[in-house]
Design a protein around this motif. Structure first.
Motif, mmCIF file in Angstrom:
data_model
loop_
_atom_site.group_PDB
_atom_site.id
_atom_site.type_symbol
_atom_site.label_atom_id
_atom_site.label_comp_id
_atom_site.label_asym_id
_atom_site.label_seq_id
_atom_site.Cartn_x
_atom_site.Cartn_y
_atom_site.Cartn_z
ATOM 1 N N THR A 95 72.186 -31.666 10.246
ATOM 2 C CA THR A 95 71.044 -32.638 9.780
ATOM 3 C C THR A 95 71.600 -34.090 9.798
ATOM 4 O O THR A 95 70.800 -34.821 10.089
ATOM 5 C CB THR A 95 71.017 -32.143 8.205
ATOM 6 O OG1 THR A 95 70.501 -30.642 8.168
ATOM 7 C CG2 THR A 95 69.904 -32.803 7.533
ATOM 8 N N LEU A 97 73.518 -35.109 11.668
ATOM 9 C CA LEU A 97 73.699 -35.562 13.131
ATOM 10 C C LEU A 97 72.440 -36.039 13.514
ATOM 11 O O LEU A 97 72.310 -37.190 14.115
ATOM 12 C CB LEU A 97 74.242 -34.257 13.862
ATOM 13 C CG LEU A 97 74.574 -34.740 15.356
ATOM 14 C CD1 LEU A 97 75.479 -35.695 15.595
ATOM 15 C CD2 LEU A 97 74.747 -33.317 16.316
ATOM 16 N N GLU A 98 71.337 -35.316 13.175
ATOM 17 C CA GLU A 98 69.833 -35.872 13.319
ATOM 18 C C GLU A 98 69.728 -37.239 12.735
ATOM 19 O O GLU A 98 69.186 -38.214 13.454
ATOM 20 C CB GLU A 98 68.883 -34.662 13.092
ATOM 21 C CG GLU A 98 67.601 -35.191 13.266
ATOM 22 C CD GLU A 98 66.691 -34.881 14.804
ATOM 23 O OE1 GLU A 98 67.801 -34.053 15.338
ATOM 24 O OE2 GLU A 98 65.834 -35.412 15.032
ATOM 25 N N TYR A 99 70.102 -37.402 11.687
ATOM 26 C CA TYR A 99 69.994 -38.630 11.033
ATOM 27 C C TYR A 99 70.986 -39.752 11.163
ATOM 28 O O TYR A 99 71.138 -40.770 10.580
ATOM 29 C CB TYR A 99 69.980 -38.492 9.518
ATOM 30 C CG TYR A 99 68.326 -37.971 8.922
ATOM 31 C CD1 TYR A 99 67.569 -38.726 8.618
ATOM 32 C CD2 TYR A 99 68.275 -36.546 8.619
ATOM 33 C CE1 TYR A 99 66.301 -38.468 8.165
ATOM 34 C CE2 TYR A 99 67.175 -36.139 8.085
ATOM 35 C CZ TYR A 99 65.895 -37.120 7.859
ATOM 36 O OH TYR A 99 64.587 -36.756 7.594
ATOM 37 N N LEU A 100 71.877 -39.650 12.278
ATOM 38 C CA LEU A 100 72.650 -40.573 13.083
ATOM 39 C C LEU A 100 71.787 -40.898 14.060
ATOM 40 O O LEU A 100 72.329 -41.940 14.839
ATOM 41 C CB LEU A 100 73.840 -39.996 13.108
ATOM 42 C CG LEU A 100 75.020 -39.743 11.925
ATOM 43 C CD1 LEU A 100 76.343 -39.148 12.467
ATOM 44 C CD2 LEU A 100 75.087 -40.890 11.368
ATOM 45 N N GLY A 101 70.634 -40.138 14.456
ATOM 46 C CA GLY A 101 70.114 -40.677 15.719
ATOM 47 C C GLY A 101 70.467 -40.092 16.753
ATOM 48 O O GLY A 101 70.025 -40.544 18.022
ATOM 49 N N VAL A 102 71.082 -38.754 16.629
ATOM 50 C CA VAL A 102 71.732 -37.971 17.955
ATOM 51 C C VAL A 102 70.929 -36.923 17.802
ATOM 52 O O VAL A 102 70.589 -36.075 17.016
ATOM 53 C CB VAL A 102 73.249 -37.879 17.460
ATOM 54 C CG1 VAL A 102 73.744 -37.124 18.630
ATOM 55 C CG2 VAL A 102 74.027 -39.338 17.418
ATOM 56 N N ARG A 106 65.563 -38.220 14.785
ATOM 57 C CA ARG A 106 66.702 -39.111 15.461
ATOM 58 C C ARG A 106 65.853 -40.390 16.084
ATOM 59 O O ARG A 106 66.426 -41.461 16.123
ATOM 60 C CB ARG A 106 67.163 -38.301 16.314
ATOM 61 C CG ARG A 106 66.370 -37.545 17.434
ATOM 62 C CD ARG A 106 67.293 -36.965 18.418
ATOM 63 N NE ARG A 106 66.245 -36.362 19.500
ATOM 64 C CZ ARG A 106 65.650 -35.054 19.125
ATOM 65 N NH1 ARG A 106 65.947 -34.440 18.044
ATOM 66 N NH2 ARG A 106 64.747 -34.493 19.911
ATOM 67 N N VAL A 157 65.338 -42.793 13.257
ATOM 68 C CA VAL A 157 66.649 -43.513 12.845
ATOM 69 C C VAL A 157 66.909 -44.273 13.791
ATOM 70 O O VAL A 157 67.325 -45.628 13.323
ATOM 71 C CB VAL A 157 67.733 -42.478 12.790
ATOM 72 C CG1 VAL A 157 69.072 -42.907 12.563
ATOM 73 C CG2 VAL A 157 67.424 -41.479 11.402
ATOM 74 N N LEU A 171 74.909 -47.359 10.345
ATOM 75 C CA LEU A 171 73.998 -47.461 11.471
ATOM 76 C C LEU A 171 73.209 -48.846 11.455
ATOM 77 O O LEU A 171 72.600 -49.046 12.350
ATOM 78 C CB LEU A 171 72.863 -46.180 11.260
ATOM 79 C CG LEU A 171 73.483 -45.105 11.158
ATOM 80 C CD1 LEU A 171 72.160 -43.888 10.810
ATOM 81 C CD2 LEU A 171 73.873 -44.568 12.502
#
Lengths: 324, 250, 301
Positions: free
Chosen positions: A191, A193-198, B75, B78, B163
């Motif tokens: 989760t 990871l996804e919200y790090l844009g990956v 993603r 983000v 970020l």
């Protein structure tokens, strides 16, 4: 020097001296290092929290690729290694694109399914693959120099050692790098990871392809050492053996992959004769014991031991200081 | 009137028979920190989930900087500049606080070199400053599982800030933090957000925090935005006192 | 294909599907309740087959009536459930319910490795073939095609009976309702006082016995030899994954689909016979990752 590094350093020196001093171990250790390189592939995936019960697929694909190439005029060890790694890498991308959509049970079992598909292709299409008898892999030249059997085997030994060290070093660096660290977070929190844009799938795919290439290199080395490839290269028993060695050495440890495979090959060649019919059973029992009672594997046991010695040395040193 | 950073238009979704979003319309303007209040189950977290693409609404659109992002994966949203901190912190449990930050920096920079040690990344100092800002510099090298819930929440926010987002969505940022420290932390956070040009949206139950740190308040009820205004207007409104604040006190 | 071969392919497919279903339904039942995929499930199938073939061979040679082949199948299934299933759950799986999924997979994989060799140690490498049950029921003629009653009628009947019986058991009996409750929400079930330990044990024994019964039923139709367990776990996983993990009725339909796909391949593209089940699985999973009848699990954040 840290206590923990002493044994691995000694082991490398000892391995380098095997051909002149203990030639009877040479073939056995060549196989151990070939397997160790392949096991690193399984180890890598364990770091992302995934277990593959089918990585013998890539081992087999590369070995058969090498055997086909060896039958052509391009039968040179370096080309075989390159082609095997490339073939395993391409297969890794194709299979990987599918399996990285899954985790846990599905990941493990779908890998198994793919390897069983390949295995049955090898068995059924015997007019191409030689069926259960497999294909011969005649001794290739090395850098286009024809070699006799003796020097070839010594050379193959050192090539395996060198590749083991170089690839081992690379995998350790990869795991410490930003890409490698992102890869390992698939284990703990997708989760975030996804919200790090990956994309978890893409990052898992990178590691998966690397793991396939490692299995491929291991497969070619083993085929070159044995001079024959058979469907057993891709069978589930081979995959299970890889998983076993990875856990034996220490789940997730690169050094453990080699410690595990050397220990495994030594025990197998001397003890398997006493338990020829029950070898899988012995392995299974050991696997259970390690998982339940020593989850750190060989590396974990050694680390605990080394830390205790380190702590004792530190203690006596501080005592001395206090005394003066 | 300033530009809308994020805009929700007519969002609608239901789970089973429960309406979690019922014609939600909301503009979030750049530089204006928005507090979302409302009773439990009013659809506040669902709103954050829709805005970040975690769930797709059955109807309606989400615009970020005027572009439709409704159907994008989290993603991709983000990467356009919307970061999120969670009610239950979402951290990498096998890593230290600093490593969590460095992993976020890795994701932001997209460094591919397999030979660069993550700990040697040039962003390390920046990450150390962020940890310091949320008061977690002293536990930087401790595994996050060993830290308190409050510390984990702060690190979760720091990870989101790593970020460099334009918009930060926070779900109850101070809920795990001791009440004596809440104001101190919000003080630091809001200042840092202002300095970094980050607009914040936060779901909050503590009306003291809302009153002091929100530029605007939106009141949620039964899946819809019931009311919107400045903290002064909203917190004095009798409906809000009855429906929302009353429940908080109870 | 002529009409007769089409008919033959359908009969082959149905008979095969019935067997695969018996194994797959146990696998999916156990997963539904314990959340563990038992990699050793295929070995339980193989052992059920070995027990039936070897004991049957021995007692028929002593002159016992071949009718006993049928009760013997039930006995073999019960033996697999009680002698292998019960200790496996009690002594091993119980220790790992709260451990990571990878570890659970590794543990059942280790059991699989052990059981594969147990078969070899007990029964050796030579094939066993004992088809009294098949011979006893004779043949039947359908539209001019001869087929064995055992495969065309008995096997599908047993599979359907198992499906219906399991449904009734899970929905109508107290024990069944307890199992369903634990499947749906483990914590809630435990909090209202359901003895989850007992439910787990019972489910695992039942699932193991179904695998054993699958093997027992298969034994008259095929040679029992090393390796069938490994093949069966992959195949039954393919069925279960295609249907969606934990889906019992779905497993039945998927088994039929895969069985028919495979038997038509035998006549049309014999080389692909082994591959067809996997190709079907891959095609389904590409389009529906959660399987035909599964529902995608929503992650809560």
């Amino acid at each position: 020097m840290s206590v923990r590094l002493i044994l691995p350093a000694l082991a490398i020196v000892a391995l380098a001296l095997v051909p002149p001093l203990a030639p009877f171990l040479q073939v056995l250790l060549t196989l151990a290092m070939a397997k160790g390189i392949a096991v690193m592939g399984v180890t890598l995936l364990l770091r992302a929290g995934q277990v593959s019960f089918g990585h013998a697929l890539f081992f087999g694909i590369a070995a058969y690729g090498a055997a086909f190439l060896a039958a052509s005029p391009l039968d040179d060890l370096l080309l075989l290694l390159l082609a095997g790694a490339l073939g395993a890498g391409i297969a890794g991308v194709l299979v990987g694109l599918f399996v990285v959509r899954y985790r846990g049970i599905f990941f493990g079992m779908l890998n198994l399914a793919f390897s069983m598909i390949f295995w049955s292709i090898l068995e059924k299409f015997y007019y191409v693959t030689g069926g259960a008898d497999g294909l011969r892999l005649p001794r290739p030249s090395v850098a286009f120099i024809e070699m006799d059997r003796g020097p070839y085997e010594v050379l193959l030994y050192y090539a395996s050692l060198l590749l083991a060290i170089a690839l081992g070093w690379f995998v350790v660096r990869f795991l410490a790098s930003p890409v490698g660290q992102l890869f390992q977070t698939v284990k703990t929190n997708e989760t975030r990871l996804e919200y790090l844009g990956v994309s978890a799938r893409r990052t898992l795919l990178k590691g998966y392809v690397l793991s396939a290439v490692l299995c491929g290199v291991g497969g070619v080395l083993m085929a070159a050492a044995q001079g024959i490839v058979t469907p057993s290269y891709a069978y589930w028993i081979r995959s299970g053996e890889m998983v076993f060695i990875a856990v034996l050495g220490g789940a997730g440890s690169v050094v453990g992959a080699f410690a595990g495979s050397i220990a495994y090959e030594l025990v197998r060649s001397y003890a398997a004769a006493f338990a020829a019919d029950a070898w899988q059973m012995v392995l299974g029992g050991f696997l259970l014991a390690i998982i339940l009672f020593a989850p750190g594997g060989l590396v974990g046991i050694y680390a605990a031991f080394a830390d205790r010695i380190g702590a004792r040395r530190a203690k006596s040193a501080s005592k001395k200081e206090a005394g003066t | 009137m300033s530009d809308a950073l994020l805009e929700a238009r007519g969002l609608e979704i239901r789970f089973g028979g429960v309406v979690a979003a019922d014609d939600v319309n909301l503009r979030i303007e750049e530089g204006r920190n928005l507090a979302i209040i409302g009773p439990n189950g009013a659809g506040k977290t669902t709103f954050l989930n829709i805005c970040t693409g975690w769930i797709k609404p059955t109807r309606g659109t989400v615009l970020f900087r005027g572009k439709d992002v409704t159907r994008l994966a989290p993603r991709d949203i983000v990467r356009r500049g919307v970061a999120r901190a969670f009610q239950i912190p979402q951290l990498f449990t096998e890593h230290t606080a600093m490593e969590n930050m460095l992993i976020a920096a890795s994701a932001r920079t997209g460094r591919q070199s397999p030979l660069l040690d993550m700990h040697d990344m040039p962003e390390r100092e920046e990450m150390a400053r962020l940890l310091e800002m949320v008061g977690c510099d002293r536990v930087a090298d401790r595994p996050v599982v060993e830290l308190s819930e409050g510390q984990r929440k702060l690190i979760d926010i720091a990870v989101a800030l790593a970020l460099k987002p334009a918009l930060l969505l926070m779900d109850e940022p101070t809920s795990g933090v001791a009440s004596s420290e809440k104001f101190e932390i919000m003080e630091i956070l809001v200042k840092a957000l202002g300095r970094a040009d980050v607009t914040a949206v936060f779901v909050e139950h503590d009306m003291g925090i809302v009153e002091n740190y929100a530029d605007e308040v939106a009141v949620w009820n039964a899946g819809a935005v019931q009311m919107r205004g400045t903290p002064q207007e909203i917190l004095k409104h009798p409906d809000v006192i009855r429906d929302v604040i009353g429940e908080e006190i109870a | 294909m002529t009409g007769a071969t089409i008919l033959l392919a359908i009969f082959d497919g149905v008979a095969y599907a019935a067997l695969v279903f018996m194994v797959a339904v146990g696998l999916t039942l156990i997963f539904g309740v314990l959340r563990i995929l038992n990699v050793a499930h295929g070995s339980l199938y193989a052992i059920g087959a070995y027990l039936t073939a070897s004991i049957g061979g021995a007692i028929f040679a002593m002159g016992w009536s071949p009718v006993l082949a049928f009760p013997l199948m039930l006995v073999s299934a019960a033996l697999v459930g009680v002698l292998l299933g019960a200790p496996m759950e009690r002594l091993l799986l119980r220790r790992i319910y709260h451990r990571p999924e990878v570890l659970q997979l590794l543990v059942t994989f280790a059991v699989f490795m052990i059981l594969e060799d147990v078969q070899r140690l007990v029964w050796g490498n030579q094939p066993y073939f004992e088809s009294s049950a098949l011979a006893l029921l004779g043949n039947v003629q359908v539209f001019g095609v001869y087929y064995t009653v055992y495969q065309l009628i008995l096997l599908p009947l047993v599979a359907i009976a198992t499906l219906i019986g399991l449904r009734l058991f899970l929905r109508r009996t107290l024990t069944g309702k307890l199992i369903t409750a634990v499947t749906e929400d483990r914590e809630a079930a435990q909090s209202i006082g359901i003895d989850a330990d007992r439910v787990y044990l019972l489910t695992f024994v039942l699932g193991a016995a179904l695998a054993g019964l699958g093997g027992a039923l298969a034994s008259p139709t095929t040679s029992v030899l090393p390796g069938i367990g490994a093949e069966m776990i992959v195949l039954s996983f393919a069925v279960v994954a295609t249907a969606g993990l934990g889906q019992i009725e779905g497993a039945a339909l998927t088994a039929l689909m895969i069985g028919l796909g495979r038997s038509f391949a035998v006549y049309l593209f014999p080389e692909l016979q082994v591959l067809v089940p996997y190709l079907i699985m891959l095609a389904v999973l590409l389009i529906r990752p959660e399987g035909l009848f599964g529902s995608p699990a929503a992650r809560k954040i």
